[in-house]
Design a protein around this motif. Structure first.
Motif, PDB file in Angstrom:
ATOM      1  N   SER A 148      48.713  41.135  33.443  1.00 44.23           N
ATOM      2  CA  SER A 148      49.249  40.110  33.922  1.00 44.23           C
ATOM      3  C   SER A 148      48.302  38.875  34.007  1.00 44.23           C
ATOM      4  O   SER A 148      47.081  39.286  33.841  1.00 44.23           O
ATOM      5  N   ASP A 149      48.749  37.842  33.873  1.00 50.98           N
ATOM      6  CA  ASP A 149      47.778  36.604  33.566  1.00 50.98           C
ATOM      7  C   ASP A 149      46.920  36.378  34.685  1.00 50.98           C
ATOM      8  O   ASP A 149      46.267  35.283  34.512  1.00 50.98           O
ATOM      9  N   ASP A 150      47.204  36.639  35.819  1.00 51.84           N
ATOM     10  CA  ASP A 150      46.366  36.172  37.195  1.00 51.84           C
ATOM     11  C   ASP A 150      45.071  36.643  36.731  1.00 51.84           C
ATOM     12  O   ASP A 150      44.695  37.760  36.522  1.00 51.84           O
ATOM     13  N   GLU A 151      44.423  35.534  37.279  1.00 51.75           N
ATOM     14  CA  GLU A 151      42.756  35.716  36.975  1.00 51.75           C
ATOM     15  C   GLU A 151      41.980  35.011  37.887  1.00 51.75           C
ATOM     16  O   GLU A 151      42.383  33.941  38.503  1.00 51.75           O
ATOM     17  N   VAL A 152      40.650  35.277  38.285  1.00 50.47           N
ATOM     18  CA  VAL A 152      39.704  34.591  39.151  1.00 50.47           C
ATOM     19  C   VAL A 152      38.598  34.099  38.349  1.00 50.47           C
ATOM     20  O   VAL A 152      37.902  35.119  37.989  1.00 50.47           O
ATOM     21  N   ASP A 153      38.461  32.653  38.391  1.00 46.63           N
ATOM     22  CA  ASP A 153      37.237  32.314  37.831  1.00 46.63           C
ATOM     23  C   ASP A 153      35.904  32.790  38.342  1.00 46.63           C
ATOM     24  O   ASP A 153      35.599  32.392  39.377  1.00 46.63           O
ATOM     25  N   LEU A 154      35.033  33.129  37.493  1.00 45.44           N
ATOM     26  CA  LEU A 154      33.535  33.385  37.990  1.00 45.44           C
ATOM     27  C   LEU A 154      32.478  32.769  37.025  1.00 45.44           C
ATOM     28  O   LEU A 154      31.501  32.346  37.692  1.00 45.44           O
ATOM     29  N   LYS A 155      32.846  32.184  36.037  1.00 47.39           N
ATOM     30  CA  LYS A 155      32.029  31.416  35.341  1.00 47.39           C
ATOM     31  C   LYS A 155      31.614  30.201  36.048  1.00 47.39           C
ATOM     32  O   LYS A 155      30.342  29.820  36.054  1.00 47.39           O
ATOM     33  N   GLN A 156      32.519  29.328  36.188  1.00 46.19           N
ATOM     34  CA  GLN A 156      32.281  28.292  36.859  1.00 46.19           C
ATOM     35  C   GLN A 156      31.367  28.023  38.243  1.00 46.19           C
ATOM     36  O   GLN A 156      30.307  27.371  38.323  1.00 46.19           O
ATOM     37  N   PRO A 157      31.859  28.987  38.914  1.00 43.17           N
ATOM     38  CA  PRO A 157      30.853  29.375  40.363  1.00 43.17           C
ATOM     39  C   PRO A 157      29.669  29.691  40.012  1.00 43.17           C
ATOM     40  O   PRO A 157      28.427  29.133  40.479  1.00 43.17           O
ATOM     41  N   LEU A 158      29.469  30.663  38.894  1.00 46.43           N
ATOM     42  CA  LEU A 158      28.192  31.202  38.613  1.00 46.43           C
ATOM     43  C   LEU A 158      27.298  30.012  38.060  1.00 46.43           C
ATOM     44  O   LEU A 158      26.057  30.017  38.540  1.00 46.43           O
ATOM     45  N   ARG A 159      27.926  29.260  37.182  1.00 49.30           N
ATOM     46  CA  ARG A 159      27.004  28.058  36.566  1.00 49.30           C
ATOM     47  C   ARG A 159      26.885  26.962  37.569  1.00 49.30           C
ATOM     48  O   ARG A 159      25.837  26.062  37.285  1.00 49.30           O
ATOM     49  N   SER A 160      27.711  26.857  38.829  1.00 50.21           N
ATOM     50  CA  SER A 160      27.235  25.854  39.476  1.00 50.21           C
ATOM     51  C   SER A 160      26.312  26.603  40.845  1.00 50.21           C
ATOM     52  O   SER A 160      26.199  25.861  41.650  1.00 50.21           O
ATOM     53  N   GLY A 161      25.450  27.653  40.542  1.00 50.99           N
ATOM     54  CA  GLY A 161      24.660  28.108  41.344  1.00 50.99           C
ATOM     55  C   GLY A 161      25.213  29.003  42.758  1.00 50.99           C
ATOM     56  O   GLY A 161      24.709  29.217  43.685  1.00 50.99           O
ATOM     57  N   ILE A 162      26.534  29.485  42.444  1.00 46.45           N
ATOM     58  CA  ILE A 162      26.887  30.483  43.589  1.00 46.45           C
ATOM     59  C   ILE A 162      25.811  31.429  44.258  1.00 46.45           C
ATOM     60  O   ILE A 162      25.308  32.091  43.282  1.00 46.45           O
ATOM     61  N   SER A 163      25.609  31.680  45.408  1.00 43.41           N
ATOM     62  CA  SER A 163      25.076  32.749  45.932  1.00 43.41           C
ATOM     63  C   SER A 163      25.494  34.027  45.429  1.00 43.41           C
ATOM     64  O   SER A 163      26.860  34.307  45.220  1.00 43.41           O
ATOM     65  N   SER A 164      24.682  35.257  45.727  1.00 37.67           N
ATOM     66  CA  SER A 164      25.191  36.474  45.449  1.00 37.67           C
ATOM     67  C   SER A 164      26.268  36.875  46.366  1.00 37.67           C
ATOM     68  O   SER A 164      27.580  37.436  46.095  1.00 37.67           O
ATOM     69  N   ALA A 165      26.471  36.428  47.873  1.00 36.50           N
ATOM     70  CA  ALA A 165      27.411  36.729  48.634  1.00 36.50           C
ATOM     71  C   ALA A 165      28.530  35.892  48.405  1.00 36.50           C
ATOM     72  O   ALA A 165      29.632  36.419  48.490  1.00 36.50           O
ATOM     73  N   GLY A 166      28.476  34.638  48.042  1.00 35.68           N
ATOM     74  CA  GLY A 166      29.753  34.088  47.514  1.00 35.68           C
ATOM     75  C   GLY A 166      30.346  34.744  46.219  1.00 35.68           C
ATOM     76  O   GLY A 166      31.670  34.710  45.913  1.00 35.68           O
ATOM     77  N   LEU A 167      29.496  35.208  45.270  1.00 36.12           N
ATOM     78  CA  LEU A 167      30.153  35.899  44.099  1.00 36.12           C
ATOM     79  C   LEU A 167      30.816  37.317  44.642  1.00 36.12           C
ATOM     80  O   LEU A 167      32.058  37.275  44.424  1.00 36.12           O
ATOM     81  N   LYS A 168      30.398  37.848  45.462  1.00 35.29           N
ATOM     82  CA  LYS A 168      30.959  39.110  45.906  1.00 35.29           C
ATOM     83  C   LYS A 168      32.299  38.648  46.824  1.00 35.29           C
ATOM     84  O   LYS A 168      33.369  39.242  46.743  1.00 35.29           O
ATOM     85  N   GLU A 169      32.369  37.361  47.255  1.00 30.91           N
ATOM     86  CA  GLU A 169      33.699  36.991  48.071  1.00 30.91           C
ATOM     87  C   GLU A 169      34.624  36.862  46.714  1.00 30.91           C
ATOM     88  O   GLU A 169      35.681  37.122  47.107  1.00 30.91           O
ATOM     89  N   LEU A 170      34.359  36.131  46.032  1.00 28.52           N
ATOM     90  CA  LEU A 170      35.271  36.084  44.886  1.00 28.52           C
ATOM     91  C   LEU A 170      35.805  37.298  44.273  1.00 28.52           C
ATOM     92  O   LEU A 170      36.819  37.532  43.979  1.00 28.52           O
ATOM     93  N   ILE A 171      34.764  38.347  44.259  1.00 26.35           N
ATOM     94  CA  ILE A 171      35.377  39.698  43.557  1.00 26.35           C
ATOM     95  C   ILE A 171      36.293  40.268  44.560  1.00 26.35           C
ATOM     96  O   ILE A 171      37.432  40.820  44.194  1.00 26.35           O
ATOM     97  N   GLU A 172      36.067  40.185  45.914  1.00 30.61           N
ATOM     98  CA  GLU A 172      36.858  40.813  46.915  1.00 30.61           C
ATOM     99  C   GLU A 172      38.132  39.948  46.590  1.00 30.61           C
ATOM    100  O   GLU A 172      39.242  40.557  47.090  1.00 30.61           O
ATOM    101  N   GLU A 173      38.201  38.732  46.654  1.00 31.63           N
ATOM    102  CA  GLU A 173      39.561  37.994  46.555  1.00 31.63           C
ATOM    103  C   GLU A 173      40.277  38.430  45.415  1.00 31.63           C
ATOM    104  O   GLU A 173      41.505  38.786  45.620  1.00 31.63           O
ATOM    105  N   ALA A 174      39.649  38.702  44.166  1.00 34.58           N
ATOM    106  CA  ALA A 174      40.264  39.437  43.175  1.00 34.58           C
ATOM    107  C   ALA A 174      40.945  40.581  43.351  1.00 34.58           C
ATOM    108  O   ALA A 174      42.011  40.910  42.912  1.00 34.58           O
TER     109      ALA A 174
END
Ligand code: SAM
Ligand code: SF4
Length: 328
Positions: free
Chosen positions: A276-302
């Motif tokens: 399925s083509d559905d994806e959650v972008d991690l690269k842009q948030p990572l390159r904009s300095g997202i915190s580890s907690a923010g990254l984990k929230e994105l993974i949980e959203e995925a």
């Protein structure tokens, strides 16, 4: 650590990481004949970025990683990434899927870096057919040597992935099966998914039940436990065989109810389902300095957005990204 589970209560503990969208082969069933447009190097995650994502995922409960591609061994310095991932102390398993052509060169270094196991794609035991399937002047001997060296350095059990194609390699089913009897070969027969040139591929499809019927000319297959891992294959062996036979049925019988995985693409998208083509972008948030907690929230959203199942049987195939760039 509480562990991840999706909205259908499936535990998610496995991350497949594609480290490159490039490949040195052009397998007919995987790479579109017209080729694919490659991601520019600056859009590919660095090893440090991959490590940051893997670490956050591990803190959420991911404890198995498989490195894939394209062809992962065409990316330079792969042992360095393996070494970084092996330092995540909750990681149970780090494995690799490769076409094996470059493996004899890197197997020892990968093993010392912390790689535990390797799956090698091998669709034929004949040189002329190898060239035909991989669309180029490629050498089957390199893959066979890769298998041998992987075993000798202890990347065991080496599993072989064989996509079955009518009129192409289905005359070799018994040759592969015989290898599992006399040698310690672990061969997994995979149903061909109609992802490239759908018409041709539809005519080449052979179901696992037909494969199984043909193999039983050699004797009765007895169910057995996997030699390692907990993927979608069902395992069997011939009486007294040294190796095993696995069957993977993405087309005739989906195994989505047991899905335990996420996929990270080389350009930093978390893909929720292979098909399925559905994806959650991690690269842009990572390159904009997202915190580890923010990254984990994105993974949980995925994880929460994972679909119940794929719809390949209904003709629903992914369109946005060729399979060779997802990594299987
Ligand atoms: N290049 C590596 C390799 O060949 O092992 C890793 C990437 S490859 C996309 C991963 C797996 O996907 C391979 O075992 C390949 O045989 C399988 N694969 C690719 N296209 C497929 C298709 N149309 N149907 C079934 N399996 C496929
Ligand atoms: Fe073949 Fe793997 Fe390359 Fe696809 S990614 S063309 S399966 S070697």
């Amino acid at each position: 650590m509480t562990g991840l589970s999706d909205s259908f209560q499936r535990p998610i503990n496995y991350l497949r990481i594609s480290v490159t969208d490039r490949c040195n082969l052009r397998c007919t069933y995987c790479m579109p004949a017209a080729g694919v447009s490659l991601t520019s190097h600056r859009d590919i995650l660095t090893y440090e970025e991959i490590y940051t994502i893997a670490k956050a995922a591990a803190e959420l409960g991911i404890d198995k990683i498989r490195i894939t591609g394209g062809e992962p061994l065409v990316r330079s310095g792969l042992p360095k990434l393996i070494q970084m991932l092996a330092q995540i102390d909750t990681m149970d398993e780090i494995a690799l899927t490769t076409n094996g052509t470059l493996l004899s060169r890197y197997a020892a270094e990968l093993k010392s870096a912390g790689l535990q196991r390797v799956n090698i794609s091998l669709d034929t035991l004949r040189q002329d057919k190898f060239k035909f399937i991989t669309c180029g002047d490629n050498n089957l001997g390199d893959v066979l040597k890769g298998i041998e060296v992987a075993r000798s350095v202890g990347l065991n059990p080496v599993k072989l992935n064989t996509v079955v194609m009518a009129g192409i390699n289905d005359d070799e089913l018994l040759d592969f099966a015989t290898k599992t009897i006399n040698e310690e070969w672990h061969v997994r027969f995979i149903e061909l998914m109609p992802l490239v040139d759908e018409e041709t591929i539809a005519s080449q499809f052979v179901s696992v039940s037909e494969v199984r019927q043909r193999l039983e000319l050699l004797g009765e297959l007895e169910p057995c436990l996997p030699s390692a891992g907990n993927g979608p294959a069902k395992y069997f062996r011939f009486p007294h065989a040294r190796g095993t036979i696995g069957f993977i049925t993405p087309v005739s019988e989906h195994f989505c109810f047991n899905c335990n995985r996420l996929r990270l693409t080389a350009d930093g998208q978390l893909r929720l389902c292979l098909l399925s083509d559905d994806e959650v972008d991690l690269k842009q948030p990572l390159r904009s300095g997202i915190s580890s907690a923010g990254l984990k929230e994105l993974i949980e959203e995925a994880v929460a957005r994972k679909p119940l199942r794929h719809h390949l049987a209904e003709g629903d195939t992914p369109k946005d990204r060729p399979f060779c760039q997802v990594g299987g």
